[in-house]
Scaffold this motif. Structure first.
Motif, PDB file in Angstrom:
ATOM      1  N   TYR A 296       0.860  -1.192   0.000  1.00 45.05           N
ATOM      2  CA  TYR A 296       0.000   0.000   0.000  1.00 45.05           C
ATOM      3  C   TYR A 296       0.890   1.234   0.000  1.00 45.05           C
ATOM      4  O   TYR A 296       1.844   1.341   0.782  1.00 45.05           O
ATOM      5  CB  TYR A 296      -0.905   0.005   1.229  1.00 45.05           C
ATOM      6  N   PHE A 297       0.543   2.202  -0.894  1.00 45.39           N
ATOM      7  CA  PHE A 297       1.346   3.427  -1.018  1.00 45.39           C
ATOM      8  C   PHE A 297       0.440   4.642  -1.009  1.00 45.39           C
ATOM      9  O   PHE A 297      -0.592   4.682  -1.686  1.00 45.39           O
ATOM     10  CB  PHE A 297       2.147   3.394  -2.319  1.00 45.39           C
ATOM     11  N   LEU A 298       0.820   5.635  -0.208  1.00 43.27           N
ATOM     12  CA  LEU A 298       0.110   6.919  -0.169  1.00 43.27           C
ATOM     13  C   LEU A 298       1.130   8.039  -0.030  1.00 43.27           C
ATOM     14  O   LEU A 298       1.978   8.015   0.873  1.00 43.27           O
ATOM     15  CB  LEU A 298      -0.870   6.972   1.006  1.00 43.27           C
ATOM     16  N   GLN A 299       1.029   9.009  -0.937  1.00 40.96           N
ATOM     17  CA  GLN A 299       1.868  10.202  -0.833  1.00 40.96           C
ATOM     18  C   GLN A 299       1.034  11.414  -1.205  1.00 40.96           C
ATOM     19  O   GLN A 299       0.464  11.482  -2.293  1.00 40.96           O
ATOM     20  CB  GLN A 299       3.089  10.101  -1.740  1.00 40.96           C
ATOM     21  N   THR A 300       0.961  12.355  -0.268  1.00 38.53           N
ATOM     22  CA  THR A 300       0.198  13.581  -0.472  1.00 38.53           C
ATOM     23  C   THR A 300       1.159  14.764  -0.403  1.00 38.53           C
ATOM     24  O   THR A 300       1.924  14.902   0.552  1.00 38.53           O
ATOM     25  CB  THR A 300      -0.891  13.736   0.601  1.00 38.53           C
ATOM     26  N   ARG A 301       1.088  15.600  -1.419  1.00 38.80           N
ATOM     27  CA  ARG A 301       1.927  16.796  -1.462  1.00 38.80           C
ATOM     28  C   ARG A 301       1.061  18.037  -1.277  1.00 38.80           C
ATOM     29  O   ARG A 301      -0.135  18.027  -1.546  1.00 38.80           O
ATOM     30  CB  ARG A 301       2.682  16.874  -2.791  1.00 38.80           C
ATOM     31  N   ASP A 307       6.484  20.320  -4.085  1.00 37.64           N
ATOM     32  CA  ASP A 307       7.728  19.747  -3.593  1.00 37.64           C
ATOM     33  C   ASP A 307       7.662  19.387  -2.102  1.00 37.64           C
ATOM     34  O   ASP A 307       8.553  18.699  -1.597  1.00 37.64           O
ATOM     35  CB  ASP A 307       8.882  20.727  -3.809  1.00 37.64           C
ATOM     36  N   VAL A 308       6.631  19.843  -1.417  1.00 43.67           N
ATOM     37  CA  VAL A 308       6.492  19.584   0.015  1.00 43.67           C
ATOM     38  C   VAL A 308       5.595  18.361   0.219  1.00 43.67           C
ATOM     39  O   VAL A 308       4.422  18.362  -0.168  1.00 43.67           O
ATOM     40  CB  VAL A 308       5.897  20.800   0.743  1.00 43.67           C
ATOM     41  N   VAL A 309       6.148  17.299   0.799  1.00 43.27           N
ATOM     42  CA  VAL A 309       5.389  16.074   1.079  1.00 43.27           C
ATOM     43  C   VAL A 309       4.690  16.215   2.429  1.00 43.27           C
ATOM     44  O   VAL A 309       5.340  16.431   3.457  1.00 43.27           O
ATOM     45  CB  VAL A 309       6.310  14.836   1.075  1.00 43.27           C
ATOM     46  N   VAL A 310       3.371  16.097   2.418  1.00 39.01           N
ATOM     47  CA  VAL A 310       2.583  16.231   3.642  1.00 39.01           C
ATOM     48  C   VAL A 310       2.412  14.877   4.322  1.00 39.01           C
ATOM     49  O   VAL A 310       2.567  14.742   5.537  1.00 39.01           O
ATOM     50  CB  VAL A 310       1.213  16.850   3.334  1.00 39.01           C
ATOM     51  N   THR A 311       2.091  13.864   3.534  1.00 38.26           N
ATOM     52  CA  THR A 311       1.880  12.511   4.052  1.00 38.26           C
ATOM     53  C   THR A 311       2.614  11.520   3.175  1.00 38.26           C
ATOM     54  O   THR A 311       2.548  11.610   1.945  1.00 38.26           O
ATOM     55  CB  THR A 311       0.379  12.151   4.090  1.00 38.26           C
ATOM     56  N   SER A 312       3.286  10.545   3.798  1.00 40.68           N
ATOM     57  CA  SER A 312       3.976   9.510   3.032  1.00 40.68           C
ATOM     58  C   SER A 312       3.875   8.184   3.779  1.00 40.68           C
ATOM     59  O   SER A 312       4.351   8.070   4.915  1.00 40.68           O
ATOM     60  CB  SER A 312       5.444   9.870   2.810  1.00 40.68           C
ATOM     61  N   ILE A 313       3.226   7.203   3.142  1.00 44.55           N
ATOM     62  CA  ILE A 313       3.082   5.855   3.711  1.00 44.55           C
ATOM     63  C   ILE A 313       3.471   4.858   2.636  1.00 44.55           C
ATOM     64  O   ILE A 313       2.978   4.915   1.507  1.00 44.55           O
ATOM     65  CB  ILE A 313       1.641   5.582   4.188  1.00 44.55           C
ATOM     66  N   ASN A 314       4.338   3.945   2.983  1.00 43.96           N
ATOM     67  CA  ASN A 314       4.754   2.891   2.062  1.00 43.96           C
ATOM     68  C   ASN A 314       4.779   1.580   2.851  1.00 43.96           C
ATOM     69  O   ASN A 314       5.795   1.201   3.424  1.00 43.96           O
ATOM     70  CB  ASN A 314       6.125   3.194   1.454  1.00 43.96           C
ATOM     71  N   SER A 315       3.632   0.904   2.884  1.00 43.82           N
ATOM     72  CA  SER A 315       3.455  -0.273   3.731  1.00 43.82           C
ATOM     73  C   SER A 315       3.596  -1.539   2.897  1.00 43.82           C
ATOM     74  O   SER A 315       2.879  -1.730   1.911  1.00 43.82           O
ATOM     75  CB  SER A 315       2.076  -0.236   4.399  1.00 43.82           C
ATOM     76  N   ILE A 316       4.520  -2.427   3.302  1.00 45.48           N
ATOM     77  CA  ILE A 316       4.768  -3.679   2.589  1.00 45.48           C
ATOM     78  C   ILE A 316       4.641  -4.831   3.582  1.00 45.48           C
ATOM     79  O   ILE A 316       5.306  -4.847   4.627  1.00 45.48           O
ATOM     80  CB  ILE A 316       6.168  -3.693   1.949  1.00 45.48           C
ATOM     81  N   ASN A 317       3.774  -5.799   3.263  1.00 48.06           N
ATOM     82  CA  ASN A 317       3.558  -6.956   4.111  1.00 48.06           C
ATOM     83  C   ASN A 317       3.705  -8.224   3.288  1.00 48.06           C
ATOM     84  O   ASN A 317       3.033  -8.384   2.256  1.00 48.06           O
ATOM     85  CB  ASN A 317       2.158  -6.928   4.737  1.00 48.06           C
ATOM     86  N   ASP A 318       4.565  -9.126   3.724  1.00 43.46           N
ATOM     87  CA  ASP A 318       4.754 -10.427   3.088  1.00 43.46           C
ATOM     88  C   ASP A 318       4.407 -11.507   4.103  1.00 43.46           C
ATOM     89  O   ASP A 318       4.988 -11.546   5.202  1.00 43.46           O
ATOM     90  CB  ASP A 318       6.204 -10.607   2.621  1.00 43.46           C
ATOM     91  N   ALA A 319       3.469 -12.375   3.727  1.00 42.12           N
ATOM     92  CA  ALA A 319       3.000 -13.403   4.658  1.00 42.12           C
ATOM     93  C   ALA A 319       3.143 -14.785   4.048  1.00 42.12           C
ATOM     94  O   ALA A 319       2.913 -14.983   2.847  1.00 42.12           O
ATOM     95  CB  ALA A 319       1.542 -13.149   5.045  1.00 42.12           C
ATOM     96  N   ILE A 320       3.520 -15.737   4.885  1.00 38.90           N
ATOM     97  CA  ILE A 320       3.519 -17.156   4.531  1.00 38.90           C
ATOM     98  C   ILE A 320       2.713 -17.882   5.605  1.00 38.90           C
ATOM     99  O   ILE A 320       3.036 -17.804   6.794  1.00 38.90           O
ATOM    100  CB  ILE A 320       4.943 -17.730   4.455  1.00 38.90           C
TER     101      ILE A 320
END
Length: 636
Positions: A296-301, A307-320
């Motif tokens: 899941y990726f979210l980036q709000t400028r 050029d100003v990043v207000v919100t940045s989320i980069n969520s990576i989940n790997d499951a076995i």
């Protein structure tokens, strides 16, 4: 797979011009409703095969919205869809595929919009004591199953859909079924620009606009192999899927175009099964390995300065997740039967939201005794004992008693005790996870009545019942002074309600009529001291409607059929605070479909949201208005 359109066209032309085509009359296979299945109005409802075929090109969320008592909270096409079963939340609805749990170990819930009905042979719903052989289904369970079929010869089923907002769907089933072996492969692709027009009431002034950044592409493939041995059946199935979705902004934020939000998910679910039969019972051994990746990726400028990043989320989940199950059924004497299950599950999640890789091991034993204590009576008593990471969860018993009167009337009384482990996100999310959380503990009492009639061409099944459920140690994420939220066992939820179901089938000459419907009244409140201190005592939980229902009617005459679907969703509150209370109003939706059947070929025209209703299922998430779809189907 838009190439399927051309393939379908070619197959149809060949079929229409073939010189040896023989037109066969439609054959209806019917069964006596009084004898086809035991009376269990309280614990199970199977989705009708007619409905499964009609919704085969839809997602499971769409099917449940229109044909079940389950309320689906959906963010719209291509968005997340979760279930609220009997007034509970998404994490309290257990989803099983051939007996294996699909609920993500990290989040604890399932996105129903990512499950195509096309991949299922059978779907049923269970609640109360019907969920006793698995933990987690405090509200209920949705069961998706595959079938073994032998001796059918060539298997070929092609479906192509095209609809509003440049929505394409391609579905292929191909294989061969010998006397003692069968191979089948299913493949599909769904895509849509999803740029429907809606009325944005969150802007000043309000205006009509098109939804942006909402396109999606989903595709998957499921090969299946079955072999009949001397005393059993060996099966291998692999469900592989990829979901790529852009996520639109909520209605108040559409003015900020400097936002990027998307999900990229994929998984491979692989199952090996062997079922051994003997004269008085059977043993089934099943093993599965699930490999799942979620990104899941979210980036709000800033709208003023990109050029100003207000919100940045980069969520990576790997499951076995590894599953091992042994099921045994043994006929004892007369009507009495013994069932047993031993299960081991191992979860492993590697996430950049955790401090390190997290693992969990669960061992479960289950025993059930079923039979007729006296004439016209059914009794089922079960017990389950679980161990999680070497810690005993205790014994969880259930009991169901049904009595059948000679006039087609039946009554069922049930009691169930179940629990749900916290998700790994609840335990280990950083920051905020709480490793000291207790499992949620739920107890439910059901009383249901059922009436069945099978007379001439009329078959009627009417069910009505009431339930009361209490869940203690209910997990809620609450704010803290550290500017992040923490899950705690703070709620004690009391859910009660009334459920009504009807199934009607009538035949008269060339005319076939079907009617099915559900109406559910749900009242769910938090009775804890925490709710009292915040002034929420006695208030309906957010996003759970008190009134929810649907109706499906189908009329068939020779090779023509017309269907009508009604959806009714009551008012939902989205906040407990009176000063921030946005109540979502009730809405009613109408859908119609007209179909024509030829030998091997079918055409169907569909209109969704016939009256072009403007509504929201989730606050500030628009839903599409009137839309159209055409479906072409070739079946050998």
């Amino acid at each position: 797979m838009r190439f399927l359109s051309a393939l379908l066209f070619g197959v149809v032309c060949l079929s229409l011009h073939a010189q040896d085509t023989i037109t066969l009359n439609v054959v209806d296979v019917t069964a006596d409703l009084l004898k086809a299945q035991p009376l269990n109005p309280l614990v199970m409802k199977k989705v009708d095969s007619l409905v499964l075929e009609a919704k085969s090109t839809s997602t499971l969320s769409e099917l449940l919205i229109q044909h079940s008592p389950v309320f689906i909270k959906t963010y719209g096409p291509g968005g997340i869809s979760t279930a609220s079963f009997r007034g509970t939340t998404a994490s309290h609805t257990l989803v099983l595929w051939n007996g294996f749990q699909l609920n993500a170990p990290s989040l604890g819930q399932v996105d129903f919009s990512t499950i195509p009905v096309f991949l299922a042979d059978d779907i049923d719903l269970k609640w109360g004591s019907g969920t006793s052989n698995n933990s987690g289904g405090l509200g209920g369970s949705v069961n998706i199953d595959s079938k073994n079929t032998f001796g059918k010869g060539l298997i070929l089923d092609l479906k192509q859909t095209y609809g509003s907002f440049n929505t394409w769907g391609s579905f292929v089933t191909a294989g061969y079924s010998w006397k003692k072996a069968a191979f089948r492969i299913k493949a599909y692709r769904n895509s849509s620009d999803n740029d429907f027009e809606y009325y944005n009431s969150a802007l000043l002034p309000p205006k009509s606009m098109k939804q942006q950044n909402a396109d999606f592409v989903d595709y998957g493939v499921m090969p299946e192999l079955s072999v009949m041995l001397k005393h059993g059946i060996l099966s291998l199935t692999s469900w592989n899927q990829w979901n790529n979705r852009n996520l639109p902004p909520i209605m108040p934020n559409v003015v900020n175009v400097n936002t990027e939000e998307w999900t990229r998910d994929n998984f491979s679910r692989n199952m090996l099964s062997y079922k051994l039969f003997w004269s008085t019972g059977n043993l089934q051994l099943k093993s599965a390995a699930f490999i799942e990746n979620q990104h899941y990726f979210l980036q709000t400028r800033s709208p003023l300065n990109p050029d100003v990043v207000v919100t940045s989320i980069n969520s990576i989940n790997d499951a076995i997740v590894l599953h091992q199950i042994a099921n045994v059924e043994q006929q004892l004497y007369a009507s009495w039967k013994l069932k047993g299950k031993l299960q081991w599950d191992r979860e492993q999640v590697n996430s950049n939201n955790y401090a390190d890789t997290k693992r969990r091991n669960m061992v479960s034993t289950y025993v059930a005794v079923e039979g007729n204590p006296f004439n016209n009576a059914d009794l089922a008593v079960t017990a389950r004992y679980d161990i999680v990471d070497a810690k005993s969860m205790g014994v969880f018993p259930t009991a169901t008693f049904s009595y059948h009167f000679p006039v087609g009337l039946g009554v069922t009384l049930g009691y169930s005790h179940n629990y749900r482990n916290p998700s790994l996100n609840d335990l280990y999310w950083y920051p905020g996870g709480n490793p000291d959380l207790l499992p949620e503990d739920g107890r439910t009492v059901d009383l249901a009545f059922n009436y069945r009639l099978n007379q001439g061409g009329l078959k009627l099944d009417v069910r009505t019942g009431a339930y009361a459920s209490k869940v203690k140690n209910w997990i809620q994420w609450v704010p803290t002074s550290y500017r992040y939220w923490v899950p705690q066992n703070v709620a004690k939820v009391f859910a009660r309600g009334i459920e009504n179901h009807i199934d009607l089938h009538y035949s008269y000459g060339d005319w076939k009529y079907s009617l099915s419907g559900n109406y559910v009244f749900t009242f769910t409140t938090d009775e804890s001291e925490n709710a009292q201190s915040y002034g929420n005592l006695g208030k309906q939980l957010i996003y759970i409607p008190r009134h929810h229902g649907n109706l499906f009617a189908n009329v068939r005459w020779t090779t023509w059929d017309l269907s009508y679907t009604l959806e009714v969703t009551g008012l939902r509150n989205t906040s407990y605070a009176d000063f921030y209370a946005f109540d979502l109003p009730a809405y009613v939706l109408h859908h119609v479909a007209l179909g024509k059947q030829w030998p091997h070929f079918r055409v169907e025209l569909r209109c969704n949201n016939l009256t072009n209703k403007d509504y929201q299922n989730v606050l500030w998430r628009p839903m599409p208005g009137r839309s159209f779809e055409v479906m072409l189907n070739y079946r050998y």
